[in-house]
Design a protein around this motif. Structure first.
Motif, PDB file in Angstrom:
ATOM      1  N   ALA A  41       0.821  -1.213   0.000  1.00 53.87           N
ATOM      2  CA  ALA A  41       0.000   0.000   0.000  1.00 53.87           C
ATOM      3  C   ALA A  41       0.856   1.265   0.000  1.00 53.87           C
ATOM      4  CB  ALA A  41      -0.940   0.001   1.200  1.00 53.87           C
ATOM      5  N   SER A  42       1.977   1.230   0.693  1.00 57.62           N
ATOM      6  CA  SER A  42       2.843   2.406   0.754  1.00 57.62           C
ATOM      7  C   SER A  42       3.813   2.460  -0.428  1.00 57.62           C
ATOM      8  CB  SER A  42       3.627   2.417   2.057  1.00 57.62           C
ATOM      9  OG  SER A  42       4.532   1.339   2.103  1.00 57.62           O
ATOM     10  N   GLU A  43       3.705   1.484  -1.311  1.00 56.76           N
ATOM     11  CA  GLU A  43       4.574   1.384  -2.499  1.00 56.76           C
ATOM     12  C   GLU A  43       6.047   1.404  -2.111  1.00 56.76           C
ATOM     13  OE1 GLU A  43       3.161   4.458  -5.149  1.00 56.76           O
ATOM     14  OE2 GLU A  43       1.498   3.182  -5.786  1.00 56.76           O
ATOM     15  N   GLU A  44       6.351   0.656  -1.086  1.00 52.49           N
ATOM     16  CA  GLU A  44       7.710   0.573  -0.552  1.00 52.49           C
ATOM     17  C   GLU A  44       8.689   0.013  -1.586  1.00 52.49           C
ATOM     18  OE1 GLU A  44      10.065   1.110   3.009  1.00 52.49           O
ATOM     19  OE2 GLU A  44       7.915   1.357   2.827  1.00 52.49           O
ATOM     20  N   TRP A  45       8.207  -0.795  -2.508  1.00 52.76           N
ATOM     21  CA  TRP A  45       9.100  -1.387  -3.497  1.00 52.76           C
ATOM     22  C   TRP A  45       9.758  -0.312  -4.365  1.00 52.76           C
ATOM     23  CZ3 TRP A  45       3.859  -1.356  -4.522  1.00 52.76           C
ATOM     24  CH2 TRP A  45       3.463  -0.795  -5.717  1.00 52.76           C
ATOM     25  N   LYS A  46       9.146   0.843  -4.498  1.00 61.65           N
ATOM     26  CA  LYS A  46       9.710   1.902  -5.336  1.00 61.65           C
ATOM     27  C   LYS A  46      11.008   2.446  -4.748  1.00 61.65           C
ATOM     28  CE  LYS A  46       5.459   3.247  -7.581  1.00 61.65           C
ATOM     29  NZ  LYS A  46       4.516   4.319  -7.866  1.00 61.65           N
ATOM     30  N   ILE A  47      11.177   2.311  -3.449  1.00 66.87           N
ATOM     31  CA  ILE A  47      12.422   2.733  -2.803  1.00 66.87           C
ATOM     32  C   ILE A  47      13.580   1.851  -3.275  1.00 66.87           C
ATOM     33  CG2 ILE A  47      13.616   2.869  -0.569  1.00 66.87           C
ATOM     34  CD1 ILE A  47      10.873   3.536   0.649  1.00 66.87           C
ATOM     35  N   TYR A  48      13.303   0.573  -3.417  1.00 65.93           N
ATOM     36  CA  TYR A  48      14.349  -0.384  -3.782  1.00 65.93           C
ATOM     37  C   TYR A  48      14.468  -0.571  -5.289  1.00 65.93           C
ATOM     38  CZ  TYR A  48      14.238  -1.204   1.145  1.00 65.93           C
ATOM     39  OH  TYR A  48      14.285  -1.014   2.498  1.00 65.93           O
ATOM     40  N   GLU A  49      13.553  -0.003  -6.036  1.00 65.92           N
ATOM     41  CA  GLU A  49      13.524  -0.160  -7.487  1.00 65.92           C
ATOM     42  C   GLU A  49      14.786   0.407  -8.136  1.00 65.92           C
ATOM     43  OE1 GLU A  49       9.910   0.217 -10.581  1.00 65.92           O
ATOM     44  OE2 GLU A  49      10.239   1.947  -9.294  1.00 65.92           O
ATOM     45  N   GLN A  50      15.165   1.609  -7.784  1.00 68.87           N
ATOM     46  CA  GLN A  50      16.339   2.223  -8.388  1.00 68.87           C
ATOM     47  C   GLN A  50      17.612   1.511  -7.955  1.00 68.87           C
ATOM     48  OE1 GLN A  50      16.617   6.424  -7.966  1.00 68.87           O
ATOM     49  NE2 GLN A  50      18.519   6.565  -9.093  1.00 68.87           N
ATOM     50  N   ALA A  51      17.702   1.148  -6.693  1.00 70.13           N
ATOM     51  CA  ALA A  51      18.881   0.432  -6.204  1.00 70.13           C
ATOM     52  C   ALA A  51      19.011  -0.913  -6.903  1.00 70.13           C
ATOM     53  CB  ALA A  51      18.805   0.247  -4.703  1.00 70.13           C
ATOM     54  N   LEU A  52      17.896  -1.563  -7.163  1.00 74.36           N
ATOM     55  CA  LEU A  52      17.905  -2.843  -7.863  1.00 74.36           C
ATOM     56  C   LEU A  52      18.383  -2.655  -9.292  1.00 74.36           C
ATOM     57  CD1 LEU A  52      17.204  -5.862  -7.905  1.00 74.36           C
ATOM     58  CD2 LEU A  52      14.886  -5.230  -8.520  1.00 74.36           C
ATOM     59  N   ASN A  53      17.999  -1.551  -9.927  1.00 69.88           N
ATOM     60  CA  ASN A  53      18.443  -1.283 -11.291  1.00 69.88           C
ATOM     61  C   ASN A  53      19.937  -0.999 -11.352  1.00 69.88           C
ATOM     62  OD1 ASN A  53      15.866  -1.575 -12.332  1.00 69.88           O
ATOM     63  ND2 ASN A  53      15.390   0.587 -12.140  1.00 69.88           N
ATOM     64  N   GLU A  54      20.484  -0.416 -10.298  1.00 67.82           N
ATOM     65  CA  GLU A  54      21.904  -0.073 -10.280  1.00 67.82           C
ATOM     66  C   GLU A  54      22.800  -1.244  -9.902  1.00 67.82           C
ATOM     67  OE1 GLU A  54      22.102   3.233  -7.629  1.00 67.82           O
ATOM     68  OE2 GLU A  54      21.084   4.573  -9.039  1.00 67.82           O
ATOM     69  N   SER A  55      22.271  -2.194  -9.191  1.00 70.62           N
ATOM     70  CA  SER A  55      23.046  -3.368  -8.800  1.00 70.62           C
ATOM     71  C   SER A  55      22.165  -4.592  -8.967  1.00 70.62           C
ATOM     72  CB  SER A  55      23.535  -3.231  -7.359  1.00 70.62           C
ATOM     73  OG  SER A  55      22.450  -3.249  -6.477  1.00 70.62           O
ATOM     74  N   ASN A  56      22.589  -5.702  -8.392  1.00 74.78           N
ATOM     75  CA  ASN A  56      21.744  -6.890  -8.430  1.00 74.78           C
ATOM     76  C   ASN A  56      21.798  -7.600  -7.085  1.00 74.78           C
ATOM     77  OD1 ASN A  56      24.178  -8.226  -8.414  1.00 74.78           O
ATOM     78  ND2 ASN A  56      24.124  -8.768 -10.559  1.00 74.78           N
ATOM     79  N   ILE A  57      20.924  -8.551  -6.924  1.00 71.52           N
ATOM     80  CA  ILE A  57      20.819  -9.265  -5.650  1.00 71.52           C
ATOM     81  C   ILE A  57      22.090 -10.057  -5.361  1.00 71.52           C
ATOM     82  CG2 ILE A  57      19.548 -11.068  -4.416  1.00 71.52           C
ATOM     83  CD1 ILE A  57      17.048 -10.105  -5.916  1.00 71.52           C
ATOM     84  N   ASP A  58      22.706 -10.621  -6.401  1.00 66.90           N
ATOM     85  CA  ASP A  58      23.903 -11.429  -6.206  1.00 66.90           C
ATOM     86  C   ASP A  58      25.060 -10.622  -5.618  1.00 66.90           C
ATOM     87  OD1 ASP A  58      22.608 -13.663  -7.216  1.00 66.90           O
ATOM     88  OD2 ASP A  58      23.206 -13.200  -9.274  1.00 66.90           O
ATOM     89  N   SER A  59      25.111  -9.324  -5.909  1.00 65.82           N
ATOM     90  CA  SER A  59      26.187  -8.500  -5.366  1.00 65.82           C
ATOM     91  C   SER A  59      26.058  -8.319  -3.863  1.00 65.82           C
ATOM     92  CB  SER A  59      26.214  -7.137  -6.057  1.00 65.82           C
ATOM     93  OG  SER A  59      25.063  -6.388  -5.723  1.00 65.82           O
ATOM     94  N   LEU A  60      24.860  -8.527  -3.320  1.00 63.61           N
ATOM     95  CA  LEU A  60      24.657  -8.373  -1.878  1.00 63.61           C
ATOM     96  C   LEU A  60      25.020  -9.623  -1.103  1.00 63.61           C
ATOM     97  CD1 LEU A  60      21.252  -6.489  -1.816  1.00 63.61           C
ATOM     98  CD2 LEU A  60      23.524  -5.551  -1.421  1.00 63.61           C
ATOM     99  N   SER A  61      24.984 -10.763  -1.742  1.00 60.63           N
ATOM    100  CA  SER A  61      25.291 -11.998  -1.023  1.00 60.63           C
ATOM    101  C   SER A  61      26.803 -12.171  -0.976  1.00 60.63           C
ATOM    102  CB  SER A  61      24.634 -13.200  -1.693  1.00 60.63           C
ATOM    103  OG  SER A  61      25.203 -13.417  -2.956  1.00 60.63           O
ATOM    104  N   ASN A  62      27.250 -12.794   0.077  1.00 62.96           N
ATOM    105  CA  ASN A  62      28.685 -13.022   0.218  1.00 62.96           C
ATOM    106  C   ASN A  62      29.015 -14.488  -0.001  1.00 62.96           C
ATOM    107  OD1 ASN A  62      27.601 -14.013   2.552  1.00 62.96           O
ATOM    108  ND2 ASN A  62      28.726 -12.670   3.930  1.00 62.96           N
ATOM    109  N   ASN A  63      28.197 -15.153  -0.792  1.00 63.62           N
ATOM    110  CA  ASN A  63      28.416 -16.548  -1.179  1.00 63.62           C
ATOM    111  C   ASN A  63      28.586 -17.472   0.009  1.00 63.62           C
ATOM    112  OD1 ASN A  63      28.241 -15.844  -3.892  1.00 63.62           O
ATOM    113  ND2 ASN A  63      30.418 -15.328  -3.966  1.00 63.62           N
TER     114      ASN A  63
END
Length: 73
Positions: A41-63
């Motif tokens: 409802a608060s459209e919280e995903w829009k906060i992470y939308e730009q960050a997701l476009n600039e990087s990816n999920i794999d870069s956050l994991s440390n394997n």
């Protein structure tokens, strides 16, 4: 209602949620999350939308490693 029956929008919102989870795991802040209904409802995903476009999920994991000097024995 939010996705307007479009699968692409649904997948995009899920990717943003996955990114937020990965980011909170990396930062060690998994203790607090909004309820999914309020998150949508608060459209919280829009906060992470730009960050997701600039990087990816794999870069956050440390394997699976815990970081320098933090090996389990």
């Amino acid at each position: 209602k939010i996705t307007k029956n479009k699968f692409f929008i649904h997948q995009h919102i899920l990717e943003c949620l996955r990114y937020e989870i990965a980011l909170k795991k990396k930062e060690g802040k998994m203790s607090y999350f909004k309820r999914l209904s309020k998150w949508l409802a608060s459209e919280e995903w829009k906060i992470y939308e730009q960050a997701l476009n600039e990087s990816n999920i794999d870069s956050l994991s440390n394997n699976g490693g815990l970081g320098y000097g933090c090996e389990l024995e």
